[in-house]
Design an enzyme around this catalytic site. Structure first.
Site, mmCIF file in Angstrom:
data_model
loop_
_atom_site.group_PDB
_atom_site.id
_atom_site.type_symbol
_atom_site.label_atom_id
_atom_site.label_comp_id
_atom_site.label_asym_id
_atom_site.label_seq_id
_atom_site.Cartn_x
_atom_site.Cartn_y
_atom_site.Cartn_z
ATOM 1 N N LYS A 148 -32.594 -7.112 42.340
ATOM 2 C CA LYS A 148 -33.886 -7.683 42.795
ATOM 3 C C LYS A 148 -33.710 -9.249 42.857
ATOM 4 C CE LYS A 148 -37.505 -8.511 40.334
ATOM 5 N NZ LYS A 148 -37.576 -9.458 39.108
ATOM 6 N N LYS A 182 -34.102 1.160 30.720
ATOM 7 C CA LYS A 182 -34.573 1.021 29.189
ATOM 8 C C LYS A 182 -34.708 2.554 28.871
ATOM 9 C CE LYS A 182 -36.804 -3.287 30.097
ATOM 10 N NZ LYS A 182 -36.524 -4.299 29.236
ATOM 11 N N GLU A 216 -45.051 -11.197 28.256
ATOM 12 C CA GLU A 216 -43.745 -12.184 27.879
ATOM 13 C C GLU A 216 -44.037 -13.432 27.078
ATOM 14 O OE1 GLU A 216 -40.248 -11.873 30.626
ATOM 15 O OE2 GLU A 216 -42.171 -11.978 32.341
ATOM 16 N N ASP A 235 -42.365 -10.642 41.570
ATOM 17 C CA ASP A 235 -41.482 -10.429 40.215
ATOM 18 C C ASP A 235 -41.481 -9.302 39.470
ATOM 19 O OD1 ASP A 235 -39.254 -11.897 39.015
ATOM 20 O OD2 ASP A 235 -40.690 -12.498 37.295
ATOM 21 N N HIS A 240 -40.966 -3.483 38.846
ATOM 22 C CA HIS A 240 -40.735 -2.822 37.383
ATOM 23 C C HIS A 240 -42.258 -2.146 36.986
ATOM 24 C CE1 HIS A 240 -37.608 -5.461 36.933
ATOM 25 N NE2 HIS A 240 -38.097 -6.491 36.504
ATOM 26 N N LYS A 330 -46.589 -14.425 31.811
ATOM 27 C CA LYS A 330 -45.823 -15.235 31.105
ATOM 28 C C LYS A 330 -46.473 -15.965 30.041
ATOM 29 C CE LYS A 330 -42.411 -14.697 34.005
ATOM 30 N NZ LYS A 330 -41.000 -13.752 33.769
HETATM 31 C C1 BG6 Z 1 -37.036 -9.868 35.456
HETATM 32 C C2 BG6 Z 1 -37.967 -10.912 36.096
HETATM 33 O O1 BG6 Z 1 -36.965 -8.771 36.667
HETATM 34 O O2 BG6 Z 1 -37.654 -9.227 34.466
HETATM 35 C C3 BG6 Z 1 -38.385 -11.954 35.011
HETATM 36 O O3 BG6 Z 1 -37.533 -11.426 37.339
HETATM 37 C C4 BG6 Z 1 -38.753 -11.070 33.392
HETATM 38 O O4 BG6 Z 1 -39.262 -12.719 35.203
HETATM 39 C C5 BG6 Z 1 -37.768 -9.925 33.143
HETATM 40 O O5 BG6 Z 1 -38.579 -12.031 32.594
HETATM 41 C C6 BG6 Z 1 -38.430 -9.245 31.996
HETATM 42 O O6 BG6 Z 1 -37.440 -8.265 31.626
HETATM 43 P P1 BG6 Z 1 -37.231 -7.767 30.033
HETATM 44 O O7 BG6 Z 1 -36.127 -6.951 30.307
HETATM 45 O O8 BG6 Z 1 -36.903 -9.040 29.241
HETATM 46 O O9 BG6 Z 1 -38.470 -7.268 29.912
#
Ligand code: BG6
Length: 483
Positions: A148, A182, A216, A235, A240, A330
């Protein structure tokens, strides 16, 4: 419990963009871990390809450094690292020119399982696909892996699908969404479809609502230029979070088979009602002590959201009337990803109102501490009449599965091995990606047309106030964001 590591067939894996960040942080350390786990045969060949002019040994030194930085010290065995590096080669290549392609052709064996990982900017996907074809490097079953962002809207995703389709069949294209790799995400399918307990209750009659949270603590510092053109919707939500929603909401596929699963996910995306502005809250973090989102993005006038919460409905028989609340952001209070399926009240309570009843809830934790937790009501032990208390039936994978549970492969490791095995179940099909953009496009266009500004929220908080109100208005509450 006996670990079942099934070695894959010998393969040649070419990583374009091999000196980049993703390769360094995830792909190369992940491959080493799989090698250590006995899954990668010695005859496999890993070929790094990038613009930089490096010798095989210089590239091997980069991998060694990546292993030192990103692999658990307990797994850094010099003898094993040396063995792993023996199967590594490097080619300096010009993705848009002709340099390096003959050398690559000499390395990639035509009779092997072949995989080409495009860990490069999407603008290069077409050039790479075309050259692999033109130089007759890829055999008819070769797999290409793309990262992606897969487009930034429906039109660009369609164009990208068209470009790849000119050289590869859909069954050869592996679009990565690392959330699907995951452990708990796959477990969600096991829990839903390998147990009789949940499926009868898995519908609007018994489920009050579903909450999906991906919080996050990091900001966008370091990747502000990319992020500011995307925002949380492009994003995180379009890929996701929507994938998680699909796995929760989909009908049982007839078989655990790539197309059967993806057909059902696609139906969920197509059934999503359009959103109105009432259904969405967007936010931008503000840090009193240091940098705010706009500083990290180096764009003082930015209207891009670093947080989004939304309420959506899957308009079909199963889910009519059950809202799905999604949020991601974030610089929030804690790093935590979870899905909570919140059940309705029993139809009639035989207990007094003050006995302390609370709803049943199945919480699926993606990270950290992967596992599941079913919140149940029981009688509070001891004398003093009937008082109820909510207790968790807790299944943390690390506890329940011992060492194996604690030592689960990272999403990338698992997904790369699936590519080698030729299993597309955990990869997005072209039509799925397009359907997801078709749903998000009008939402994003609405913000752009109204020049809507995201609300500010404090870094380290749970997000904007209005996100709380989004659920409050429906007489519901978000679960607390905490590790
Ligand atoms: C990515 C995003 O696809 O996934 C990021 O571009 C994000 O912005 C990340 O931080 C999060 O992934 P994970 O596995 O750390 O939850």
């Amino acid at each position: 419990m006996v670990s079942r590591v099934i070695p894959v067939d010998p393969f040649d894996l070419v990583i374009f963009g091999a000196t980049g960040d993703l390769a360094r942080r995830k792909i190369l350390p992940g491959l080493y871990r799989r090698f250590l786990g006995g899954q990668i045969p010695d005859e496999a060949c890993l070929i790094g390809a990038a613009r930089a002019s490096l010798s095989d040994d210089q590239f091997r030194a980069q991998i060694e450094a990546a292993i030192a930085e990103f692999v658990d010290p307990a797994k850094r065995d010099p003898a094993q690292i040396a063995r792993f590096l023996r199967c590594v080669r490097y080619v300096a290549i010009d993705a848009t020119g002709e340099e390096g392609w003959a050398q690559l052709k000499a390395l990639v064996r035509p009779d092997r399982v072949q995989a080409f990982y495009f860990s490069v900017a999407p603008t290069l996907f077409g050039a790479l696909a075309e050259r692999l074809h033109k130089h007759e490097i890829a055999n008819s079953e070769a797999r290409i892996v793309v990262e992606k962002p897969f487009g930034r809207d429906l039109a660009s995703a369609r164009a990208l699908n068209g470009t790849l389709a000119a050289h590869f069949d859909e069954h050869q294209i592996y679009r990565i969404d690392h959330y699907l790799g995951k452990e708990t995400v796959q477990n969600l399918m096991a829990v839903r479809f390998a147990n009789i307990l949940f499926e009868p209750l898995w519908n609007a009659q018994f489920v009050d609502h579903v909450q999906i949270t991906v919080a996050e603590t990091v900001g966008v510092g370091g990747r502000g230029a990319y992020y500011d053109k995307s925002g949380a919707m492009r994003d995180m939500v379009q890929n996701h979070l929507m994938q998680l929603l699909c796995l929760i909401a989909m009908e049982p596929p007839y078989h655990f088979d790539p197309d059967a699963v993806r057909d059902e996910k696609l139906k969920v995306i197509r059934a999503l009602d359009p959103l109105t502005s009432e259904d969405i809250v967007r936010g931008q973090y503000v840090d009193a002590r240091g940098k705010s989102y706009v500083d990290d993005a180096e764009n003082p006038a930015s209207r891009t959201e670093s947080y989004i919460a939304l309420r959506c409905h899957v308009a079909n028989w199963r889910w009519k009337g059950t809202p799905f609340y999604l949020r991601t952001g974030k610089k929030l209070r804690a790093r935590t990803s979870e899905i909570a399926v919140v059940f309705k009240e029993p139809p009639h309570s035989i207990f007094d109102d003050d006995t302390g009843w609370r709803e049943n809830m199945l919480v699926i934790r993606l990270q950290p501490n992967e596992g599941m937790n079913l919140k149940m009501m029981i009688k509070e032990p001891g004398p003093g009449g009937m008082r109820l208390v909510q207790v968790p039936l807790d299944m943390s994978f690390a506890d329940a599965l011992g060492e194996e549970g604690a030592d689960m492969p990272d999403a990338y490791e698992r997904l790369i091995m699936d590519v080698i095995r030729g299993n597309q179940t955990l990869f997005m099909r072209g039509d799925e990606v397009e359907a997801a953009w078709a749903w998000t496009d009008p939402i994003i266009a609405g913000w752009e047309a109204t020049k809507a500004r995201p609300q500010r929220y404090d870094a380290g908080s749970s997000g904007p106030e209005d996100a709380l109100m989004l659920m409050h208005r429906d007489a519901r509450r978000w679960r607390e964001i905490r590790e």
